[in-house]
Design an enzyme around this catalytic site. Structure first.
Site, PDB file in Angstrom:
ATOM      1  N   ARG A  42       0.872  -1.180   0.000  1.00  0.00           N
ATOM      2  CA  ARG A  42       0.000   0.000   0.000  1.00  0.00           C
ATOM      3  C   ARG A  42       0.907   1.228   0.000  1.00  0.00           C
ATOM      4  NH1 ARG A  42      -2.019   3.198   4.425  1.00  0.00           N
ATOM      5  NH2 ARG A  42      -3.982   4.235   3.881  1.00  0.00           N
ATOM      6  N   SER A 111     -12.557  -4.010   2.142  1.00  0.00           N
ATOM      7  CA  SER A 111     -12.746  -3.322   3.422  1.00  0.00           C
ATOM      8  C   SER A 111     -14.242  -3.176   3.687  1.00  0.00           C
ATOM      9  CB  SER A 111     -12.130  -1.917   3.369  1.00  0.00           C
ATOM     10  OG  SER A 111     -10.757  -2.012   3.090  1.00  0.00           O
ATOM     11  N   LYS A 140      -4.767   6.225   8.670  1.00  0.00           N
ATOM     12  CA  LYS A 140      -5.777   6.647   7.705  1.00  0.00           C
ATOM     13  C   LYS A 140      -6.556   7.815   8.284  1.00  0.00           C
ATOM     14  CE  LYS A 140      -7.901   3.936   4.712  1.00  0.00           C
ATOM     15  NZ  LYS A 140      -8.743   2.895   4.125  1.00  0.00           N
TER      16      LYS A 140
END
Length: 214
Positions: A42, A111, A140
């Protein structure tokens, strides 16, 4: 099964923010030596060419350890470099569309924050769900917290494996006991630590411990 439940025990998500002069290869290798069972690349800040280089390198590394390797969000890139699969958020695209593009053999993670999202993702061909944030997290900015009750309800509502993500540390992981998860996904609890291998080993042991408590 494209992805076994046991592969999801300790799921590591990369973040070059924590590299401190080391390469992604070095830190991921260290985490694999410490027992990480799944790796997701990521990288929000990398251009496609460098991302592709990193991805091919890490895929090779993970295959040496027989650990699944998936790409975050970028379905096209996952196809191009033949990753083991992809992990998508709710807004990225429906799991059904991803499955049509990737074909039957690749791993798809989705998710989810609610039971509805979870059930729909399973229906559309997701192999596992990442549910969170289960604790407050700085990784996040837009992460909404998912209460324990919701996590448990999601685990009960679907038959595919569920991993918890968001703000998990070796100290608070025990609070997830009894939720029905089959593993945890972390970023800084591994890659933000000075001794990555040791952090991975301790986190894995702590997670195995809570999974014994059904």
């Amino acid at each position: 099964m494209r992805c076994d439940k046991k592969d999801l025990l300790l799921y590591a998500v990369t973040d070059r923010h924590w590299l401190n002069g080391r390469t992604l290869h070095e830190v991921v290798k260290e985490s694999l030596d410490g027992g990480v069972t799944f790796v997701q690349l990521r990288e929000k800040q990398l251009d496609e060419e460098h991302f592709l280089q990193e991805a091919k390198d890490l895929k090779e590394l993970c295959s040496e350890y027989h650990v699944p390797f998936v790409i975050n969000d970028n379905v096209e890139l996952a196809i191009e470099m033949d990753a083991d699969g992809v992990h998508v958020g709710q807004s990225d695209m429906e799991a059904g569309d991803v499955r049509a593009k990737l074909g039957p053999d690749k791993i798809i993670g989705v998710s989810a924050q609610t039971v509805e999202q979870a059930v729909l993702a399973e229906k559309h061909g997701a192999d596992y769900l990442g549910v969170g944030a289960v604790f407050p997290t700085s990784s996040k900015d837009d992460a909404t917290e998912v209460p324990f009750e919701t996590l448990k309800a999601i685990c009960e509502a679907v038959s595919i494996p569920v991993i918890a993500i968001g703000g998990i540390t070796k100290e608070n992981v025990k609070e997830l006991a009894g939720s029905g998860i089959c593993g945890i996904a972390v970023i800084s609890a591994i890659y933000g630590q000075k001794e990555i291998r040791k952090a991975s080993e301790e986190l894995k042991a702590a997670t195995e411990e809570i999974l014994k408590k059904k």
